[in-house]
Design a protein around this motif. Structure first.
Motif, PDB file in Angstrom:
ATOM      1  N   ALA A  83      33.795  40.520  28.645  1.00  0.00           N
ATOM      2  CA  ALA A  83      34.983  41.098  29.269  1.00  0.00           C
ATOM      3  C   ALA A  83      35.934  41.663  28.222  1.00  0.00           C
ATOM      4  O   ALA A  83      36.476  42.763  28.373  1.00  0.00           O
ATOM      5  CB  ALA A  83      35.693  40.045  30.121  1.00  0.00           C
ATOM      6  N   VAL A 117      34.433  40.540  36.099  1.00  0.00           N
ATOM      7  CA  VAL A 117      35.403  40.372  35.015  1.00  0.00           C
ATOM      8  C   VAL A 117      35.627  41.657  34.212  1.00  0.00           C
ATOM      9  O   VAL A 117      36.567  41.708  33.408  1.00  0.00           O
ATOM     10  CB  VAL A 117      34.960  39.247  34.049  1.00  0.00           C
ATOM     11  CG1 VAL A 117      34.857  37.929  34.802  1.00  0.00           C
ATOM     12  CG2 VAL A 117      33.630  39.574  33.383  1.00  0.00           C
ATOM     13  N   ARG A 246      37.126  43.849  43.498  1.00  0.00           N
ATOM     14  CA  ARG A 246      37.117  42.612  42.727  1.00  0.00           C
ATOM     15  C   ARG A 246      37.381  41.433  43.666  1.00  0.00           C
ATOM     16  O   ARG A 246      38.443  41.354  44.299  1.00  0.00           O
ATOM     17  CB  ARG A 246      38.182  42.678  41.631  1.00  0.00           C
ATOM     18  CG  ARG A 246      38.044  41.576  40.587  1.00  0.00           C
ATOM     19  CD  ARG A 246      39.109  41.738  39.526  1.00  0.00           C
ATOM     20  NE  ARG A 246      39.014  43.036  38.895  1.00  0.00           N
ATOM     21  CZ  ARG A 246      38.162  43.334  37.911  1.00  0.00           C
ATOM     22  NH1 ARG A 246      37.336  42.402  37.471  1.00  0.00           N
ATOM     23  NH2 ARG A 246      38.133  44.528  37.381  1.00  0.00           N
TER      24      ARG A 246
END
Length: 308
Positions: A83, A117, A246
């Protein structure tokens, strides 16, 4: 949208080799920097010589292609490292891996865990990278985000054919039948919905007329993921572009998503664009290069040698 820096994950497997080949083709096409990153799966043990092999691979690739190639070895929390590194690039390329074990059942396959992420586009490579993409299928729903999906497809390969695909939901159709609407009324409703979808498809494609890509259009009816798979096979598309909101792992496990099913079932490469992407900038890529050069970790420039 433009690709100036590309990150590819590797564990030296055959699947990772295909991902590296595709990332290299894209880096050459876009004149982008390329970062190789080794990140072991949770529970897996990295080879003792992983860092050395990674440096060697990066150096050989730089010498063979003339690209700026960097090596990055992740230790500790692999997902957090991925990430963090993906925040500095414009495209993340990962090999396709099937879910394994209870953790995979609860949290989803590796690509889906990474997609939760990362805020840059993620390309999941399933097929060998022998040539550039010929036809890219873009799943659209005519919301504002559809523009970003089409723009991403045009960026990936400026010469490939772009096919826009929309699946008409049958939920309202089912409500009409449940309300005992006449067969003629249901047919009229279907024609009207299809006409509106075609008009929106034309409007979306017209906004990209300046692009060199040839743009095609197709409309299906039913489940978006299943219909997209059918259209991908029918059209022979070698890449599918899909968006993803997300959400936590439990929501994906409970409700699923079009992106999740395409990642699992598609027989070609899939690129996932998050609904809250981080804007790609040239300065972000340059900052990453400068940090790597100052740190001296593994900044491998074409023809250079460590310590030269």
């Amino acid at each position: 949208m433009n690709f100036k820096a590309i990150l590819v994950l590797t564990d030296f497997s055959a699947a990772a080799s295909a991902a590296l080949d595709r990332a290299t083709l894209l880096a050459i096409e876009h004149r982008a920097t390329l970062t190789l990153m080794h990140a072991a799966e949770p529970g897996d043990t990295a080879p003792s010589n992983a860092a050395v092999r990674l440096d060697q691979t990066a150096r050989q690739l730089a010498q063979r292609t003339g690209l700026e190639v960097f090596a990055r070895y992740a230790s500790g929390d692999a997902l957090a490292a991925i990430a963090a590194e993906s925040d500095r690039v414009d495209l993340l390329v990962v090999p396709h891996r099937r879910a394994r074990g209870l953790a995979a059942f609860l949290h989803g396959p590796p690509a889906l865990r990474i997609a939760r992420v990362c805020r840059c586009p993620m390309l999941v490579v399933k097929a060998a990278a022998r040539e550039r993409y010929r036809r890219i299928l873009v799943t659209v729903d005519f919301k504002a985000f559809s523009q970003s999906l089409v723009a991403l497809a045009c960026t990936i390969d400026r010469l490939s054919e772009i096919e826009l695909f929309h699946a008409i939901s049958l939920r309202d159709d089912a409500r009409l039948r449940a309300a005992e609407a006449s067969y003629q009324a249901v047919l009229a409703y279907r024609r009207r919905v299809r006409q509106v979808a075609q008009q929106r498809m034309f409007a979306l494609s017209d906004s990209f007329q300046a692009r060199r890509n040839r743009m095609l259009m197709a409309i299906g009816q039913g489940d978006p993921a299943r219909q997209a798979l059918v259209q991908q096979e029918y059209a022979g598309a070698d890449l599918v572009v899909v968006g993803k909101r997300r959400r936590p792992a439990w929501a994906d496990a409970l409700f699923g998503s079009v992106a999740q099913r395409l990642l699992a079932w598609a027989g070609c490469d899939v690129v996932v664009l998050p609904h809250d992407p981080r804007p790609s900038t040239r300065s972000a890529a340059r900052d990453r290069l400068h940090r790597a050069l100052r740190g001296g970790r593994a900044a491998l420039l074409p023809g250079s040698r460590r310590g030269a």
